[in-house]
Design a protein around this motif. Structure first.
Motif, PDB file in Angstrom:
ATOM      1  N   LEU A 129      56.735  33.779  13.523  1.00 40.12           N
ATOM      2  CA  LEU A 129      57.373  35.094  13.553  1.00 40.12           C
ATOM      3  C   LEU A 129      56.484  36.124  14.239  1.00 40.12           C
ATOM      4  N   VAL A 130      57.086  36.933  15.076  1.00 39.90           N
ATOM      5  CA  VAL A 130      56.423  38.079  15.689  1.00 39.90           C
ATOM      6  C   VAL A 130      57.016  39.331  15.052  1.00 39.90           C
ATOM      7  N   HIS A 131      56.170  40.183  14.481  1.00 44.15           N
ATOM      8  CA  HIS A 131      56.667  41.343  13.748  1.00 44.15           C
ATOM      9  C   HIS A 131      57.378  42.331  14.665  1.00 44.15           C
ATOM     10  N   ARG A 132      56.738  42.712  15.778  1.00 48.85           N
ATOM     11  CA  ARG A 132      57.291  43.585  16.817  1.00 48.85           C
ATOM     12  C   ARG A 132      57.396  45.064  16.433  1.00 48.85           C
ATOM     13  N   ASP A 133      56.967  45.452  15.242  1.00 52.31           N
ATOM     14  CA  ASP A 133      57.021  46.878  14.894  1.00 52.31           C
ATOM     15  C   ASP A 133      55.854  47.254  13.984  1.00 52.31           C
ATOM     16  N   ILE A 134      54.658  46.782  14.339  1.00 51.15           N
ATOM     17  CA  ILE A 134      53.458  47.174  13.598  1.00 51.15           C
ATOM     18  C   ILE A 134      53.167  48.644  13.918  1.00 51.15           C
ATOM     19  N   SER A 178      53.825  47.213  23.066  1.00 51.97           N
ATOM     20  CA  SER A 178      53.013  46.510  24.053  1.00 51.97           C
ATOM     21  C   SER A 178      53.689  46.627  25.412  1.00 51.97           C
ATOM     22  N   PRO A 179      52.943  46.476  26.518  1.00 51.13           N
ATOM     23  CA  PRO A 179      53.562  46.552  27.848  1.00 51.13           C
ATOM     24  C   PRO A 179      54.697  45.551  28.023  1.00 51.13           C
ATOM     25  N   GLU A 180      54.506  44.330  27.522  1.00 55.58           N
ATOM     26  CA  GLU A 180      55.572  43.340  27.670  1.00 55.58           C
ATOM     27  C   GLU A 180      56.791  43.702  26.824  1.00 55.58           C
ATOM     28  N   GLN A 181      56.557  44.351  25.701  1.00 52.30           N
ATOM     29  CA  GLN A 181      57.672  44.791  24.856  1.00 52.30           C
ATOM     30  C   GLN A 181      58.417  45.942  25.526  1.00 52.30           C
ATOM     31  N   ALA A 182      57.676  46.856  26.147  1.00 51.28           N
ATOM     32  CA  ALA A 182      58.291  48.015  26.798  1.00 51.28           C
ATOM     33  C   ALA A 182      59.118  47.624  28.004  1.00 51.28           C
ATOM     34  N   THR A 183      58.823  46.477  28.604  1.00 54.80           N
ATOM     35  CA  THR A 183      59.573  46.021  29.772  1.00 54.80           C
ATOM     36  C   THR A 183      60.562  44.919  29.423  1.00 54.80           C
ATOM     37  N   ALA A 184      60.795  44.724  28.128  1.00 53.77           N
ATOM     38  CA  ALA A 184      61.740  43.699  27.668  1.00 53.77           C
ATOM     39  C   ALA A 184      61.386  42.324  28.217  1.00 53.77           C
ATOM     40  N   SER A 185      60.072  42.052  28.338  1.00 48.56           N
ATOM     41  CA  SER A 185      59.597  40.758  28.830  1.00 48.56           C
ATOM     42  C   SER A 185      59.372  39.818  27.653  1.00 48.56           C
ATOM     43  N   PRO A 186      59.237  38.524  27.908  1.00 44.66           N
ATOM     44  CA  PRO A 186      58.928  37.585  26.823  1.00 44.66           C
ATOM     45  C   PRO A 186      57.629  37.985  26.127  1.00 44.66           C
ATOM     46  N   LEU A 187      57.584  37.792  24.817  1.00 44.81           N
ATOM     47  CA  LEU A 187      56.380  38.178  24.084  1.00 44.81           C
ATOM     48  C   LEU A 187      56.076  37.160  22.998  1.00 44.81           C
ATOM     49  N   ASP A 188      54.848  37.225  22.515  1.00 37.22           N
ATOM     50  CA  ASP A 188      54.431  36.376  21.412  1.00 37.22           C
ATOM     51  C   ASP A 188      53.570  37.206  20.463  1.00 37.22           C
TER      52      ASP A 188
END
Length: 478
Positions: A129-134, A178-188
């Protein structure tokens, strides 16, 4: 809703918190006779299947995680069309409240909290699981000083390609994307580590790395700008801590710590003078706030860090600006992320990522350790004070950059930003012992200073002072 008993079992009491998606109530479980926290999906959202699905996934995700650093989920259900989740009641307050009440947190406390969050993330990431909203609002500090991570409402299984959002939408809170989150890119999981770096920066300095008037502007800065080391805003922080924070904030996920366990180890190793090895477990458990210290450690023994560096006066943390930038932003759908993605060719700028992969010079400039906390007052055998230590070229660039960063860019904001970028490149080149790259960056900086003077963005005195410092730095590249 207050006084209502969900499915005849969970009686709702006072409101503990309100978010964009749900409201949390203090509750009482009549069946087991214990206090609980009950999160109820806000009215109207239950009719949207996307929110209902996301809310149900939070219960499923969190129920899979069992750890003292993660709030336990007991139950979930639906009452009269209102989905709810029953959780462990945490007796404490969110970290956001603690930060709002202080100028900044003591280094031990800040690092201890960040390390504890990494401990929770290690468990979540191991479960896929990736939290995505720390963010500070999702980190609870108990009255006993413990740390608990809450709200897996937008967590996503990293092994799954399922998306709950439409194309070009971003879930998360702008100040911690994160930059990848802000660009809707794949993330981990390394995206969560970037958010930990943002939270730690805020604990240390009073503000996250990037602020702006709108959520889109903040997200854009996460993608396109390099963060300043925390010591820019709070002089006196250990350089090695700057390095650890900037590692977390690297634009390229590959330049961040490999996982949450590695990040936690780096953070704890970053404060060896203040955190003896035998106090590590105590530090992680005891996170209660101490009175803020305006200039920490300036009179303490420093046996493994650089001598004090003369920094310009750091600005006071601007709480009103911080609240303007992200207060009230619980779930941000940044429609402009598609534009950001186009500008960055679908992700973070490669050159920016390369620059971020090199630790900040303020965090990595080497110098001989000094046993005294105040080297300038160190006595020679003759009884006379020895001269103050001379700054190395990388540290000198850092000091110059700090001066430039305080100037008013006026209408020449782009040139100022380009100048800061060139200084960053020069400092990193000096640190990497690449004098030719440093020379190129410094000459570009000289050209930008001349342009600023021609545009009357800076006066002649300032221009001459900056050019003199750049000239002296160029001499160090020979």
């Amino acid at each position: 809703m207050i006084g209502r008993a969900l499915n005849g079992r969970y009686e709702l009491g006072e409101i503990l918190g309100v978010g964009g998606m749900a409201t949390v109530y203090r509750g009482h479980d009549h069946q087991l006779g214990r206090p609980v926290a009950v999160k109820v999906l806000n009215g109207g959202l239950a009719d949207d299947p996307r929110f209902g699905e996301r809310f149900g996934q939070e219960a499923q995700h969190a129920a899979r995680l069992h750890h003292p650093r993660i709030v336990t989920v007991f139950d979930s259900g639906v009452d009269q069309g209102s989905p709810y989740i029953v959780m462990e009641l945490v007796h404490g307050r969110p970290l956001s409240q603690l930060i709002a009440e202080t100028t900044w947190l003591p280094v031990e406390r800040a690092v201890g909290i960040a390390a504890a969050v990494c401990e929770a993330l290690e468990v979540a990431h191991a479960a896929g699981l990736v939290h995505r909203d720390i963010k500070p609002g999702n980190i609870m500090i108990t009255h006993e000083g413990g740390v608990k991570v809450v709200d897996f409402g937008i967590a996503r299984a990293s092994s799954s390609g399922a998306q709950l959002t439409q194309t070009a939408a971003v879930l998360g809170t702008a100040g911690y994307l994160s930059p990848e989150q802000a660009t809707a890119s794949p993330l981990d999981g390394r995206s969560d580590l970037y958010a930990v770096g943002c939270v730690l920066t805020e604990m240390l300095t009073g503000e996250p790395p990037f602020t702006a008037d709108t959520s889109v502007a903040v997200a854009f800065r996460h993608v396109t700008e390099q963060p300043a080391p925390p010591s820019y805003r709070r002089p006196g922080l250990p350089p090695v801590l700057d390095t650890a924070v900037l590692r977390l904030l690297a634009k390229n996920p590959a330049d961040r710590p490999a996982d949450a366990a590695a990040a936690r180890a780096e953070l704890l190793a970053a404060v060896p003078v203040f955190t003896p090895a035998d106090r590590t477990s105590e530090l992680l458990a005891e996170t209660r706030a101490m009175p803020p210290v305006p200039m920490p450690y300036q009179d303490q023994q420093r046996t493994s860090f650089l001598p004090p560096v003369a920094y310009p006066d750091a600005p006071e943390p601007a709480r009103s600006r911080r609240s303007l930038a992200y207060a009230g932003v619980g779930l941000v759908a940044v429609a402009g992320a598609a534009v950001i993605g186009v500008l960055t060719l679908g992700g973070p700028d490669p050159s920016a990522a390369k620059a971020a992969s090199t630790p900040s010079p303020s965090a990595s400039t080497s110098a001989s350790p000094t046993p005294s906390a105040t080297p300038s007052a160190k006595q020679t055998p003759t009884g006379k004070p020895s001269p103050s230590p001379k700054l190395g070229p990388a540290a000198a660039v850092v000091a110059l950059r700090a001066v430039v960063a305080q100037a008013d860019p006026g209408k020449e904001r782009d040139r100022y930003r380009a100048l800061l970028d060139e200084l960053d490149q020069a400092a990193q080149a000096f640190t990497a012992q690449e004098p030719q790259d440093a020379e190129s960056a410094l000459r570009n900086a000289q050209r930008l200073v001349r342009d600023l003077a021609k545009k009357h963005a800076i006066d002649n005195t300032t221009s001459q002072a900056w050019q003199a410092k750049l000239g002296a730095l160029l001499a160090a590249t020979d």
